[in-house]
Each structure stands twice: as structure tokens, then as C-alpha cells.
Enzyme design. Sequence first.
Site, PDB file in Angstrom:
ATOM      1  N   ASP A 265       0.854  -1.197   0.000  1.00 58.22           N
ATOM      2  CA  ASP A 265       0.000   0.000   0.000  1.00 58.22           C
ATOM      3  C   ASP A 265       0.889   1.246   0.000  1.00 58.22           C
ATOM      4  OD1 ASP A 265      -1.788   2.028   0.561  1.00 58.22           O
ATOM      5  OD2 ASP A 265      -2.249   1.331   2.602  1.00 58.22           O
TER       6      ASP A 265
ATOM      7  N   ASP B 163      -3.538   4.159   2.304  1.00 53.72           N
ATOM      8  CA  ASP B 163      -4.991   4.304   2.472  1.00 53.72           C
ATOM      9  C   ASP B 163      -5.634   2.988   2.925  1.00 53.72           C
ATOM     10  OD1 ASP B 163      -4.853   2.737   0.212  1.00 53.72           O
ATOM     11  OD2 ASP B 163      -6.151   3.999  -1.024  1.00 53.72           O
TER      12      ASP B 163
ATOM     13  N   ASP C   2      -5.805 -11.801 -14.707  1.00 48.12           N
ATOM     14  CA  ASP C   2      -6.856 -12.716 -14.279  1.00 48.12           C
ATOM     15  C   ASP C   2      -8.100 -12.407 -15.114  1.00 48.12           C
ATOM     16  OD1 ASP C   2      -8.351 -14.491 -12.601  1.00 48.12           O
ATOM     17  OD2 ASP C   2      -7.025 -13.949 -10.946  1.00 48.12           O
TER      18      ASP C   2
ATOM     19  N   ASP D  79     -10.547 -17.721 -14.703  1.00 43.60           N
ATOM     20  CA  ASP D  79     -11.261 -18.105 -13.494  1.00 43.60           C
ATOM     21  C   ASP D  79     -12.368 -19.114 -13.825  1.00 43.60           C
ATOM     22  OD1 ASP D  79     -11.558 -17.200 -10.587  1.00 43.60           O
ATOM     23  OD2 ASP D  79     -13.633 -16.958 -11.271  1.00 43.60           O
TER      24      ASP D  79
ATOM     25  N   GLU E  56      -8.279 -22.058 -14.581  1.00 38.02           N
ATOM     26  CA  GLU E  56      -8.610 -22.564 -13.248  1.00 38.02           C
ATOM     27  C   GLU E  56      -9.911 -23.313 -13.374  1.00 38.02           C
ATOM     28  OE1 GLU E  56      -9.954 -21.338  -8.813  1.00 38.02           O
ATOM     29  OE2 GLU E  56     -11.001 -20.792 -10.646  1.00 38.02           O
TER      30      GLU E  56
ATOM     31  N   HIS F 118      -4.682 -17.487  -3.520  1.00 39.68           N
ATOM     32  CA  HIS F 118      -5.531 -16.627  -2.688  1.00 39.68           C
ATOM     33  C   HIS F 118      -6.761 -17.364  -2.169  1.00 39.68           C
ATOM     34  CE1 HIS F 118      -7.307 -16.766  -6.595  1.00 39.68           C
ATOM     35  NE2 HIS F 118      -8.411 -16.207  -6.134  1.00 39.68           N
ATOM     36  N   ASP F 119      -6.952 -18.615  -2.559  1.00 38.97           N
ATOM     37  CA  ASP F 119      -8.101 -19.399  -2.088  1.00 38.97           C
ATOM     38  C   ASP F 119      -7.696 -20.444  -1.050  1.00 38.97           C
ATOM     39  OD1 ASP F 119      -9.792 -18.071  -3.861  1.00 38.97           O
ATOM     40  OD2 ASP F 119      -9.585 -19.582  -5.425  1.00 38.97           O
TER      41      ASP F 119
HETATM   42  O1  TEU Z   1     -12.350 -19.908  -7.414  1.00 41.96           O
HETATM   43  C1  TEU Z   1     -13.084 -21.005  -7.782  1.00 41.96           C
HETATM   44  C2  TEU Z   1     -13.497 -21.936  -6.693  1.00 41.96           C
HETATM   45  O2  TEU Z   1     -14.539 -22.483  -6.807  1.00 41.96           O
HETATM   46  C3  TEU Z   1     -12.713 -22.252  -5.472  1.00 41.96           C
HETATM   47  O3  TEU Z   1     -11.378 -22.264  -5.491  1.00 41.96           O
HETATM   48  C4  TEU Z   1     -13.306 -21.518  -4.318  1.00 41.96           C
HETATM   49  O4  TEU Z   1     -12.499 -20.462  -3.922  1.00 41.96           O
HETATM   50  C5  TEU Z   1     -13.462 -22.440  -3.146  1.00 41.96           C
HETATM   51  O5  TEU Z   1     -14.166 -23.543  -3.532  1.00 41.96           O
HETATM   52  C6  TEU Z   1     -14.218 -21.765  -2.029  1.00 41.96           C
HETATM   53  O6  TEU Z   1     -13.973 -22.400  -0.850  1.00 41.96           O
HETATM   54  C7  TEU Z   1     -12.271 -18.810  -8.255  1.00 41.96           C
HETATM   55  C8  TEU Z   1     -11.423 -17.746  -7.598  1.00 41.96           C
HETATM   56  O7  TEU Z   1     -10.106 -18.225  -7.455  1.00 41.96           O
HETATM   57  C9  TEU Z   1     -12.052 -17.349  -6.319  1.00 41.96           C
HETATM   58  O8  TEU Z   1     -11.264 -16.441  -5.599  1.00 41.96           O
HETATM   59  C10 TEU Z   1     -13.403 -16.749  -6.640  1.00 41.96           C
HETATM   60  O9  TEU Z   1     -14.068 -16.468  -5.451  1.00 41.96           O
HETATM   61  C11 TEU Z   1     -14.249 -17.689  -7.487  1.00 41.96           C
HETATM   62  O10 TEU Z   1     -13.529 -18.260  -8.555  1.00 41.96           O
HETATM   63  C12 TEU Z   1     -15.414 -16.935  -8.095  1.00 41.96           C
HETATM   64  O11 TEU Z   1     -14.977 -16.050  -9.064  1.00 41.96           O
END
Ligand code: TEU
Length: 559
Positions: A21, A25, A98, A203, A258, A331-332
Amino acid sequence: MKTDWYKKAIVYQIYPFSFMDSNNDGWGDIEGIISKLDYIKELGATAIWFSPLYKSPDCDYGYDISDYRDIDEKFGTMRDFDRLLEECHSRGLKVIMDMVINHTSTEHPWFKEALADRNSKYRDYYIIRPGRRVKGRLQPPTNWASTFTGSAWERIEGTDEYYLHLFCREQADLNWEHPEVRQEMADILNFWLGKGVDGFRFDVFNMFSKVWPLQDDDSRKTFQKGAKFFVDGPRMHEFLKELNEKALSLYDSFTVGESFHPSRENALEYIREDNREFDTIFNFAHLDSDNIGGLKFFRKPFDLLQFKDGLFGPQKDSYGLGWNTLVLENHDNPRCVDRFSIDSSRFRYEAATMLAAVTFMGFGTPFIYMGQEAGLTNTPFRSIDEMKDPVSHFVYDLMKSYGMPGPLAFRFIRYGARDHARVPMAWNASVNGGFNRGHEPWQCVNPAYKDINVEKDMAAERSVFRFYQKLLKIKKENAAAIYGKTEEYDHGNRKIIAYSREHEGKRLFVAANFCARSTAYRMPEWVQGAEVLLNNYDRADISGTVIRFSPYQGVVFEK
Ligand code: TEU
């Protein structure tokens, strides 16, 4: 002309909200990212994947896009982005965007128009259907479940109609059957390719095609009900080929999809080199080895055999036909050192480095999630209020609706929560971990930053970052590490993971101990006398073909 630069690439993923950042902010921003490009370069990455930077109301933190051709103002402006692109390219870093095109935000002008005017052409951009009357009560058009809990249909206020959303209700699914939608998507790809970006991460791409006519899922499933009608749908391969024809193939672009639990056959079709669909897809199966049925909140004791199956299956399947990916975090997912039955309070360095070595020495392109290279750990969240991810809240509420008391529901979701990876980066021991100069960040910091941070790690004698540097150098330069065929050894061993990579007469042997105790392991005869290329300890205790591993030790040999 299409080249295969991605085969030697090391991709670093940035979650822009939490990276750096610069204007204090509370939100990460593009300027902050630019200030850290030399750091990414120093690590040895060759490409950056940016989680969404586009305009978004952030119901799902950027994965709900309201303008595909603009940058969200909390991150900066399009001019800032153009400079970011230049700054990356001048350092030899490729840029991967993305692409979230299964759905748009419900704030997208298309969706708003579709709702405002029944005759709008944008109505066909989405999947809008009348509800059904069952015993006089209005019900959704089908019984499909959203991936994020609850019905996949949301009633349109003041009408008897519903729109489909396979994720949050603020993420409306696009109607990919409609040629205009597909043309819009190709145009968006061309817009970014024209700017000079080098590729895309798509995605949940394998949900673009649905089975028509839409129908009820009569299986007994509660979770992912309807999935057989919206995962790997009948027109998937056709849609991907079309995106290639109209956009991707016009540039030297890299694509990684993905996918949401694709079938083995489809997974292969998506990536077959002669198929002109994607270059590769993510494989996450090994990351389910500490949960039940792929549901990350349902924790179970770590199963190393499942980890091996998940890690090696796709390497075997894709070898010689297409390309693979290697992932431990994104990030998931929670931080890898806090999973897989690892004692990270005593062996954080060892575990972080061992996991990286066994994963990234395999067949495929490594994807590193920001902070993983410093062995960052999970956040000791104290209450649900500290968590920002909508999914954490949905599952928490769901558990409570089943009668689970609040504190228990919170404990239930904490282990698998996506929030762990999404807290601000711990750069150093200064305020907010050096993420900014003290403004309260959008998401709480991990209080561990005082002890566990990038600066401290880089200066440490046993530095995760320095190990990553060595590992990535090998991964980029050693032909067997890039192209070698993977062969697994001793699959049934529940403590040790071992495999070889072979390419044009050169052989690597990778072996590691998944236990907090020392463990002896007999290596294959041919490894005798091989050179130690990489080791996360100072020495390897080897006599003949027996190696006595220290806790979480990982070694790479070259013959
Ligand atoms: O994620 C798809 C997805 O279904 C999983 O990895 C999901 O995060 C997990 O099952 C939830 O527990 C992608 C993105 O990476 C994610 O950040 C988004 O939220 C999702 O698509 C929707 O766009």
C-alpha cells in the site's frame, strides 16, 4: 508466433489488495507493486499473475468485475497500469491478467440494463428464467446449489424471475450460448493483449458451458448440487477453441485455466498441445489431502498418499501431450506450512523449503503465491468479524443455521478459510508489517509479522527466500527439471515422497521426509554417488543408498 516461454517460467501471484500500500490508504495498489518488482525479480520469478485489478464492487474482492476495461481506483489508474506493464517488461517479467468471465458483477452495466429493461439485448447476456410454482409457492427454476452455499438462483426483485449465479449472488453467470457474449469476451481479451499483456489466468473456466435445457439435479447431493449440468459442459471445448481463434492465437499469449473439479478426460482435452484450447490448467487435487471430499472446511488428518496421487497424477497424464502446473498456495488456500500435518512452530523453515522442493521440482510450471517464498504462516483470527472473505461468512452462517454455536462454527471455518492468504504481506517488523505506514488495512494483519516477515527471512542464515532462489534457478536452467519425465518411487511409503525426473540421459532424484522425526529411507541403486544439487539442511546423512533424513528434510540429487 506462438512460443513456449511458459515452460521455463516461474509465476509469482500477487493479490493486489494486500501486497503493498504505497499511499497509506489501507488498500494495496499498483504503485506499491511497482516498488516491489525488483524483489520479485531477485527471487527469480519470470512472470507475474495479478489477481483482478479491474473495477469491482468487491463483493468477492475483485472476482466480481463491473468494468473489464478499466482499473479499480483503489489500485490506481489505467496510466498506472500501463506503467506497471512497462516496468515489468523492462525487467523481463511477463504479465498475466486474471480473466473472470464465467460471471460479471451485478453492478456491470450489462446486468443493470438487463434488469432495468425487459427488452434490453443484455437480457440474453445472462441466464434469466421464470421461477416455478410448487404448491402455490414460487421456487427457483432448478435446484442447483451455488458453489458458495445456498441456491444458485436469485429472484429478481418485483418479478417472478430469477438469474443464475454459481458463486455470490452479486456474480451473475454469463450466457455463453449467446454468440454476442462470446464475441464480447474475445474483444476484452484482445483489448488487454493489444496493450501488451502476455497471458491470462481464466477463473472457473470449465463452468462457461451449461447443459441446456436447464434441469433439476436428482442426485442426493447437498453440496455442488447441479454440478453435472454446469461443470465441463458440452460446448466447453468449442468455446475455448473460439477464444483462441478470435483472440489468444493472434498473440504469443499464455493461458492457464482454473477449473472446478474437471473430469480426468476433460482436464487432458483442455491442455492437449494439438487441441488449441489452453496451454495448461491448475491442478489442486493434492491440496485436498487434508480435507474431506474436496470441501476445504471439512478437515481430516493429512493423507500423504492422497497428496502424492494428486501431485503426480496430472504429471503422468499430461506428460508428452500438454503442460502441467505446480501449486502449493493461492488466494483461495491457507498457507502451506500450516497444513499437511506440519509442525510449523518448530520446523517452519524446513517444512516451507521441503514442500517447495518436492512440489516445484516436478513436471510443470511453478506458481508461487506472494509470501510463500518467505514461509509466511496462517493468521490466528480471533473472531468471524476479522474475516473479510464472503465464503467464510456464508459457511459460518450455514453452520449456525444447523444449530452449531457461534464459537464452534468459527473454529470450524478457521482452518480452511481463504482469509489466511489474503491478509497484508509481512514485509518487515514495522507497523502493519511494512504493508503501509500505519493506516488501518482493509483486512487485519497477521500479528506474527514481528517475527515472521520477508526482511527477517532474507537476512536469516536459514532463509526460505534464499532457498527458493536456489530452487528456482535449478528449475529454470536444468533441462531435466523442466522437461524430465516424472517417475514416482515407493508410493505406499507414508512418510517419504520420492521421485525421479529424466531427460536425455540426465536424471534427478527428489526425496523428502514429511515427518517431524528423522526417518531412514533406502534410495534406488542408481542414486548412489549422485551429486547433491539442493538440500534444505547443511548436510545429508547418506551411507550407501540409505539416507537418514532429518525432520522435513528434502534433497535433490543429480546423476
Ligand atoms: O475460485 C473457484 C473456486 O470455486 C474455489 O477455489 C473456491 O475459492 C473455493 O471452492 C471456495 O472455498 C475462483 C477464484 O479463485 C475465487 O477467488 C473466486 O471467489 C471464485 O472463482 C469466483 O470467481
